[in-house]
Design a protein around this motif. Structure first.
Motif, PDB file in Angstrom:
ATOM      1  N   TYR A  25      79.533   5.739 123.721  1.00 48.23           N
ATOM      2  CA  TYR A  25      79.429   7.079 123.138  1.00 48.23           C
ATOM      3  C   TYR A  25      80.722   7.858 123.338  1.00 48.23           C
ATOM      4  O   TYR A  25      80.731   9.076 123.426  1.00 48.23           O
ATOM      5  N   LYS A  26      81.829   7.090 123.479  1.00 51.78           N
ATOM      6  CA  LYS A  26      83.177   7.678 123.591  1.00 51.78           C
ATOM      7  C   LYS A  26      83.313   8.630 124.777  1.00 51.78           C
ATOM      8  O   LYS A  26      84.182   9.484 124.818  1.00 51.78           O
ATOM      9  N   GLY A  27      82.402   8.507 125.710  1.00 51.18           N
ATOM     10  CA  GLY A  27      82.461   9.395 126.874  1.00 51.18           C
ATOM     11  C   GLY A  27      82.315  10.851 126.466  1.00 51.18           C
ATOM     12  O   GLY A  27      82.746  11.760 127.180  1.00 51.18           O
ATOM     13  N   ALA A  28      81.670  11.069 125.318  1.00 53.16           N
ATOM     14  CA  ALA A  28      81.652  12.428 124.778  1.00 53.16           C
ATOM     15  C   ALA A  28      80.489  13.263 125.310  1.00 53.16           C
ATOM     16  O   ALA A  28      79.436  12.745 125.677  1.00 53.16           O
ATOM     17  N   VAL A  29      80.745  14.559 125.310  1.00 54.08           N
ATOM     18  CA  VAL A  29      79.730  15.534 125.711  1.00 54.08           C
ATOM     19  C   VAL A  29      79.005  15.968 124.443  1.00 54.08           C
ATOM     20  O   VAL A  29      79.633  16.388 123.478  1.00 54.08           O
ATOM     21  N   PHE A  30      77.692  15.852 124.444  1.00 51.39           N
ATOM     22  CA  PHE A  30      76.870  16.236 123.293  1.00 51.39           C
ATOM     23  C   PHE A  30      76.015  17.458 123.687  1.00 51.39           C
ATOM     24  O   PHE A  30      76.124  17.971 124.797  1.00 51.39           O
ATOM     25  N   TRP A  31      75.083  17.811 122.804  1.00 50.40           N
ATOM     26  CA  TRP A  31      74.128  18.889 123.125  1.00 50.40           C
ATOM     27  C   TRP A  31      73.226  18.490 124.284  1.00 50.40           C
ATOM     28  O   TRP A  31      72.528  19.306 124.863  1.00 50.40           O
TER      29      TRP A  31
END
Ligand code: BGC
Length: 738
Positions: free
Chosen positions: A332-338
């Motif tokens: 998840y690309k190390g991404a921050v989501f909701w």
């Protein structure tokens, strides 16, 4: 999987699948770093990973993703014939690895038969909660007959990557027992320093330094020849230090000084570090634990979930958040989501609001990225990244899935159309303000975030003169299978909430600090739109339940084909095909990916009657695939809300056990997508505290509506409200708050 007790799990699996799942399950972390639960002899095929929160890189045109830095704790034993003793060796006798999630301690015990002697390795490791840059390992070898072994202790620059390689310009050094591997990231040349130091105790040893390079990537190690005497253990006390960016800027001389101390008394320093680490965990559990009496399995899975949340909470540096797969790797690309705002924040809001403050600071810090994104799409204000990395640029690709039939990338609109993300952030800020009363966050940038998010919606929504209302067109709600829909109920309510919140804090500053208000209205460009705000708030379309009491998920949803999930599954031509988008099997049906209207019912629970909630959850639950780990907790919450804890319970179990069982998807096609699931971990806490205990805070007052599952006797948890700590005990007959 073996459940030892409520704080310990163990596993003996050594298959490739076990290794992958155990990497997540046995993860240790301290908010700054995450280290996967692999064994010390692992090479890149075991997918070991050391992830630094907030460190990303891009290789060529591939997806930006977290950097898997050189593996700081490689310890490998070889026989004199140079045969590696690993969990894959033919002479393996036994293997078990454990996680103590009370203290974040990984341990393993493995034995091999070498020339009829039994060689056993016992190790333990922890990522210090007290020192964000240090990983400690104690590695003990014992034999029942005299044997000579070779041991390598090193740092391995050859790591696995999904979209790498990310590391260049390797340099290495060795000074006494200190090994140093330095390198830089490709894109921004961010320096990374990995240090490994050891004190050796017991055994007769001869040491020498080794370095070899595998396709430009160095592996540096100290090679030790050990004469092992029966029942006399040889122990390595190892400290790894990991620095990136500005943190790397200490001098080599300083490192040497520290190494001198470690060489002399590494064993004593190890014990002291462990003590300090344990005391931090003791402190964290004091407020962070939840006791469930009457159901040991639920107790264990909930605690395991909370352990994972605590292990990734960024407490060491201001302005960091939590990626959707925690610090468990690059997926998840190390991404921050909701996920952070709506699923993870609630736990910390009750148990350690400073962590939520940090999440908000992250959104304040990345506001410029959100403003740029809005601008690129032709909107005003702040359109936050659907997948946010360190600068707030959107890491979400235009093509997130591959058509399994043609092999072609499929255009998905998550990034362009999941506009609820900005409102989710405002929702979390509002929750933080209500629970803590800490209005200082507003003047530190949160007010600008709120104004900019409201401004974004001003420029996004349309007025329909015929209907005399504002509509939110062409969006994607939480259910990602139905793209580019109009008036997604969840989104419309969230937009309305954002506009209302903007109004509320404009009024607040109008009473308390007119100058500040006027400066911010000017600088954000909000001023000319103030008169419009009232109109928007009162005329935005908020879909109401129909004659059957059901809220339509979006315009036209009820006209879609209505079939069961079982029927839909029969239509799949390939088990891996994507259900959503333009041509997905679910797109033209009422089957949805995850809680959407159900999420709305939870977030705005006071705005809907029990009857409406009951009708909607009944309707939507059977049409939901739960293809996202975010779905189950919302269902559990709403079932509790309508007084049906027994229906909520399976959803609670699903969300609480996700990382314990490791049954979640590991691969999408050939792409590894496994990892931990912090949103589900947070969801398990919400299910217990908001759901079964019915905990709510309104205007600073605590409300409890107990509805424990039949077999639960008691739940005890902590919550801070307006800075004051409360311990709440809920049982069958009632509750106490003290
Ligand atoms: C879900 C999103 C979620 C993301 C990260 C997706 O599969 O649909 O709602 O934010 O995963 O957890």
């Amino acid at each position: 999987m073996k459940y030892i007790d409520e704080w310990n799990i163990a596993d003996s699996g050594i298959s490739d699948d076990d290794i992958l799942i155990n990497g997540n399950r046995f993860l240790i972390g301290n908010g700054n770093l995450g280290y996967r639960g692999t064994v010390e002899e692992a090479d890149a095929t075991h997918m070991p990973a050391t992830i630094c929160n907030g460190l990303y890189d891009r290789q060529g045109k591939k997806w930006r993703e977290p950097v898997n830095i050189p593996n700081p704790i490689v310890i490998r034993l070889f026989t004199q014939q140079k045969d590696l003793l690993s969990i894959k060796s033919h002479n393996l006798l036994s293997h078990e690895q454990r996680l103590n999630f009370r203290y974040g301690i990984f341990s393993r015990s493995t034995s091999w038969n070498v020339n009829n002697s039994n060689i056993q390795v016992q190790s333990e490791r922890f990522l210090s909660m007290d020192e964000p840059h240090h990983l400690y390992v104690k590695y003990r070898v014992i034999t029942d007959a005299p044997v000579t072994l070779l041991c390598e202790r090193g740092i391995d620059g050859l790591v696995y990557d999904i979209n790498g390689p990310h590391l260049i310009q390797f340099e290495s050094d060795q000074y006494d027992s200190m090994l140093q591997l330095r390198c830089k990231t490709q894109e921004q040349l961010i320096p990374i320093t990995v240090i490994s130091e050891a004190k050796y105790v017991g055994g007769d040893t001869v040491r020498q330094f080794e370095q070899h390079t595998v396709s430009k990537v160095p592996y540096i190690a100290e090679l030790i020849k050990i004469e092992l005497h029966p029942q006399i253990p040889f122990v390595i006390y190892c400290r790894s230090s990991i620095y990136s960016g500005e943190e790397s800027s200490h001098s080599y001389e300083e490192d040497i000084k520290l190494n001198y101390a470690w060489n002399k008394e590494g064993d004593v320093l190890y014990d002291r570090a462990l003590q300090r680490h344990r005391s931090v965990w003791d402190r964290l559990w004091k407020d962070g634990d939840v006791i469930i009496e009457g159901d040991p399995a639920s107790q264990r899975s909930l605690r395991f979930s909370l352990y994972h949340l605590q292990s990734i909470a960024p407490r060491h540096r201001a302005g960091l958040s939590v990626p959707a797969r925690g610090l468990s790797g690059q997926t998840y690309k190390g991404a921050v989501f909701w996920d952070t705002e709506l699923f993870i924040s609630p736990y910390f809001l009750s148990t350690d609001p400073s962590v939520v403050r940090n999440f908000i600071l992250y959104r304040i810090r990345t506001l410029p990225g959100a403003i740029r994104k809005a601008h690129e799409y032709g909107y005003l204000g702040a359109f936050y990244a659907w997948e946010s990395q360190e600068t707030g640029e959107d890491a979400c690709s235009d093509f997130n899935v591959v058509d399994v039939f043609t092999g072609r990338p499929v255009r998905t609109y998550f990034k362009d159309k999941q506009i609820h993300i900005s409102a989710d952030i405002v929702y979390a800020i509002k929750q933080y303000l209500s629970m803590t009363g800490d209005v200082s966050i507003l003047t530190e940038g949160a007010f600008e975030v709120i104004l900019n998010c409201a401004l974004f919606y001003f420029s996004y929504i349309y007025y329909s003169p015929m209907k005399n209302r504002y509509e939110v067109l062409d969006v994607i709600g939480p259910d990602e299978y139905h793209e580019r829909v109009n008036n997604n109920a969840f989104t419309n309510y969230m937009v309305h909430f954002t506009l209302n919140t903007a109004l509320e804090y404009i009024n607040y500053f109008s009473d308390t600090d007119k100058q500040f208000l006027s400066d911010k209205l000017q600088s954000t460009g909000f001023l000319p739109y103030i008169p419009l705000l009232y109109d928007l708030v009162s005329k935005i379309y908020l879909p109401e339940p129909n004659e059957n009491g059901i809220i339509e998920q979006f315009d036209g949803y009820f006209r879609l084909e209505d079939l069961s999930i079982t029927e839909l599954k029969k239509r799949l031509l390939d088990p891996k095909e994507y259900w959503g988008g333009a041509n997905g099997v679910a797109s033209h049906t009422q089957i949805i990916k995850q809680a959407d209207v159900v999420a709305l019912l939870h977030l705005f629970k006071d705005q809907f009657s029990n009857l409406i909630k009951e009708r909607n959850i009944t309707y939507y639950a059977s049409r939901t695939e739960h293809g996202s780990s975010l779905s189950a907790s919302m269902h559990s919450l709403v079932y509790c809300d309508v007084g049906q804890p027994e229906l909520a319970f399976p959803y609670f179990k699903k969300t609480a056990e996700i990382d314990l069982t490791g049954e979640a998807k590991q691969f999408a096609g050939l792409i590894y997508i496994g990892g931990t699931h912090p949103a589900a971990n947070g969801g398990s806490w919400m299910s217990v505290v908001y759901g079964f205990c019915g905990f709510a805070v309104k205007d600073g007052t605590i409300f409890i509506k107990p509805q424990l599952p039949k077999h639960w006797k008691k739940v005890v948890f902590t919550s801070y409200v307006q800075g004051k700590k409360y311990t709440i005990t809920v049982n069958k007959d009632g509750y106490t708050i003290c």
